[in-house]
Write a protein that holds these residues in place. Structure first.
Motif, mmCIF file in Angstrom:
data_model
loop_
_atom_site.group_PDB
_atom_site.id
_atom_site.type_symbol
_atom_site.label_atom_id
_atom_site.label_comp_id
_atom_site.label_asym_id
_atom_site.label_seq_id
_atom_site.Cartn_x
_atom_site.Cartn_y
_atom_site.Cartn_z
ATOM 1 N N ARG A 22 -0.519 -13.057 -7.521
ATOM 2 C CA ARG A 22 -0.210 -14.573 -7.131
ATOM 3 C C ARG A 22 1.232 -14.550 -6.291
ATOM 4 O O ARG A 22 2.127 -13.901 -6.466
ATOM 5 C CB ARG A 22 -0.001 -15.406 -8.430
ATOM 6 N N PHE A 23 0.964 -15.527 -5.258
ATOM 7 C CA PHE A 23 2.174 -15.957 -4.533
ATOM 8 C C PHE A 23 2.856 -17.066 -4.738
ATOM 9 O O PHE A 23 2.363 -18.084 -5.262
ATOM 10 C CB PHE A 23 1.879 -15.671 -2.898
ATOM 11 N N SER A 24 3.990 -17.141 -4.357
ATOM 12 C CA SER A 24 5.169 -18.434 -4.433
ATOM 13 C C SER A 24 5.169 -18.776 -5.755
ATOM 14 O O SER A 24 5.092 -20.039 -6.115
ATOM 15 C CB SER A 24 4.312 -19.746 -3.730
ATOM 16 N N ALA A 81 0.410 -15.232 4.019
ATOM 17 C CA ALA A 81 -0.679 -15.747 5.099
ATOM 18 C C ALA A 81 -1.992 -15.483 4.817
ATOM 19 O O ALA A 81 -2.900 -15.904 5.345
ATOM 20 C CB ALA A 81 -0.095 -15.475 6.234
ATOM 21 N N LEU A 82 -2.235 -14.576 3.957
ATOM 22 C CA LEU A 82 -3.713 -13.832 3.728
ATOM 23 C C LEU A 82 -4.365 -14.668 2.577
ATOM 24 O O LEU A 82 -3.881 -14.999 1.637
ATOM 25 C CB LEU A 82 -3.681 -12.235 3.511
ATOM 26 N N PRO A 83 -5.656 -14.611 2.858
ATOM 27 C CA PRO A 83 -6.643 -15.058 1.675
ATOM 28 C C PRO A 83 -6.261 -14.365 0.384
ATOM 29 O O PRO A 83 -6.262 -13.279 0.569
ATOM 30 C CB PRO A 83 -7.964 -15.249 1.944
ATOM 31 N N GLN A 120 0.673 -1.204 0.087
ATOM 32 C CA GLN A 120 -0.045 0.058 -0.027
ATOM 33 C C GLN A 120 0.889 1.312 0.044
ATOM 34 O O GLN A 120 0.654 2.112 -0.588
ATOM 35 C CB GLN A 120 -0.912 0.015 1.113
ATOM 36 N N PHE A 121 2.122 1.067 0.821
ATOM 37 C CA PHE A 121 2.957 2.322 0.652
ATOM 38 C C PHE A 121 3.494 2.472 -0.704
ATOM 39 O O PHE A 121 3.525 3.488 -1.080
ATOM 40 C CB PHE A 121 4.070 2.160 1.657
ATOM 41 N N GLY A 122 3.858 1.476 -1.309
ATOM 42 C CA GLY A 122 4.227 1.537 -2.975
ATOM 43 C C GLY A 122 3.317 1.951 -3.937
ATOM 44 O O GLY A 122 3.774 2.819 -4.774
ATOM 45 N N TRP A 139 -5.912 -9.579 -1.010
ATOM 46 C CA TRP A 139 -4.973 -8.910 -1.803
ATOM 47 C C TRP A 139 -5.646 -8.563 -3.165
ATOM 48 O O TRP A 139 -5.235 -7.723 -3.567
ATOM 49 C CB TRP A 139 -3.821 -10.235 -2.231
ATOM 50 N N HIS A 140 -6.457 -9.259 -3.632
ATOM 51 C CA HIS A 140 -7.259 -8.920 -4.676
ATOM 52 C C HIS A 140 -8.019 -7.493 -4.517
ATOM 53 O O HIS A 140 -7.897 -6.545 -5.336
ATOM 54 C CB HIS A 140 -8.175 -9.803 -5.303
ATOM 55 N N ARG A 141 -8.365 -7.256 -3.443
ATOM 56 C CA ARG A 141 -8.920 -5.988 -3.160
ATOM 57 C C ARG A 141 -7.967 -4.722 -2.868
ATOM 58 O O ARG A 141 -8.288 -3.739 -3.294
ATOM 59 C CB ARG A 141 -9.894 -6.261 -1.911
ATOM 60 N N THR A 142 -6.941 -5.140 -2.235
ATOM 61 C CA THR A 142 -5.808 -4.322 -2.051
ATOM 62 C C THR A 142 -5.389 -3.743 -3.158
ATOM 63 O O THR A 142 -5.013 -2.655 -3.230
ATOM 64 C CB THR A 142 -4.859 -4.950 -1.132
ATOM 65 N N ALA A 143 -5.295 -4.666 -4.172
ATOM 66 C CA ALA A 143 -4.653 -4.366 -5.519
ATOM 67 C C ALA A 143 -5.552 -3.820 -6.522
ATOM 68 O O ALA A 143 -5.417 -3.739 -7.644
ATOM 69 C CB ALA A 143 -3.821 -5.509 -6.156
#
Length: 323
Positions: free
Chosen positions: A179-181, A163-165, A66-68, A169-173
């Motif tokens: 996608r992780f990993s 660790a988050l569902p 979010q800072f970025g 992240w979809h909402r934050t972005a």
């Protein structure tokens, strides 16, 4: 050396989160008054100290992203760059990447294309330890903010888990898939989804995938040769000869990958120069000679253009911290 602009932006973000910045700066040799000096530059040691404290205080793993996101063109001091990019989004992307490499060298940024998608990918340049994931999120949050004006079809990939569902992240972005990993830390933009241009002119012509892959390999080989011999042999003509191609071909390959020869040479020389200045007592005349400059004055002028500080200032500042 990192511009103090980013420290000031970070403190503004912390204030929004109702976090006391006094404790964040404690131990870094800084206070809010010092941080507000317009010509301030931070060392990597100070940056890592501040980011380490921020990571502990913020808690939410989405906070660095979010800072970025707040580091848009204005946040980087890049607003004026759009006036020099014409109507070409690729040109603007190249200018932004070059700016990042020089002024925010915590991680490297590379532009890759395969004919279908453009990938703005992070590369490790420092051993960041436990801060690596935190810094990756800041970078990609900013890259995401800078690319969204050109395409809403981009996606984000991290090479570490969360660790988050996924829906959080979809909402934050803002609806962008995250996608992780994965294999890389990158923002992926489909070339056919680009919104034409900034000003509505003709879109950038497509580039053949094979040509683009060949050009990326030429960039890697040219960078390696310049790193091996960063001095007076680091000329376009001599590097092209060692690569077995003409100067014109080398220039064309570098351009396709978003570089100029001087971009790469300056990055390499800046890295060497900073190491010599902070990790040795080699004279400035000798450093200038090793890096291919005719005299100390020419080297000092180039270094100040890259960093905003003279070689002498950087060396004296490092020596004071050691004392």
């Amino acid at each position: 050396m990192i511009s103090g602009r980013y420290g000031r932006r970070l403190l503004g973000f912390l204030h929004q989160q109702r976090i006391d910045a006094t404790g964040i700066l404690e131990g870094a040799g800084l206070d809010e008054h010092t941080l507000n000096q317009p010509d301030l530059f931070l060392s990597m040691e100070q940056v890592c100290h501040i980011l380490g404290r921020c990571k502990r205080e913020l808690g939410d793993e989405r906070a660095p992203f979010q800072f970025g996101q707040g580091l848009d063109l204005h946040g980087h001091g890049l607003r004026g760059f759009t006036q020099n990019s014409g109507n070409n989004p690729r040109c603007l992307a190249e200018m932004i990447l070059h700016y990042f490499r020089v002024t925010l060298p915590i991680m490297g940024l590379q532009l890759h294309c395969d004919g279908r998608v453009a990938m703005i990918r992070l590369e490790d340049t420092w051993d960041l330890g436990e801060l690596r994931d935190f810094v990756c999120k800041i970078y990609l949050g900013s890259v995401h903010s800078l690319t969204r004006p050109f395409s809403l079809a981009c996606s984000i990939e991290f090479d570490f888990p969360s660790a988050l569902p996924a829906h959080q992240w979809h909402r934050t972005a803002g609806g962008t898939p995250v996608r992780f990993s994965g294999e890389y830390n990158q923002v992926v933009v489909p070339l056919d989804a680009l919104r034409g241009t900034i000003g509505g002119g003709a879109p950038t012509p497509p580039v053949d995938a094979g040509t683009m892959q060949d050009s990326d390999e030429v960039v890697r080989r040219a960078r390696r040769l310049i790193t091996e011999q960063p001095g007076r042999d680091a000329t376009l003509e001599r590097v092209a000869l060692r690569l077995g191609m003409s100067s014109r071909s080398l220039r064309r390959h570098l351009s396709l990958s978003g570089y100029t020869f001087s971009d790469i040479r300056n990055e390499v020389r800046l890295g060497f120069a900073t190491r010599y200045l902070t990790e040795s007592r080699v004279s400035l005349d000798t450093i200038a000679e090793w890096l291919g400059y005719s005299d100390q004055a020419s080297f000092s002028k180039a270094y100040r253009t890259w960093t905003g500080k003279t070689p002498g200032q950087v060396r004296r500042g490092h020596q004071r911290r050691d004392d």
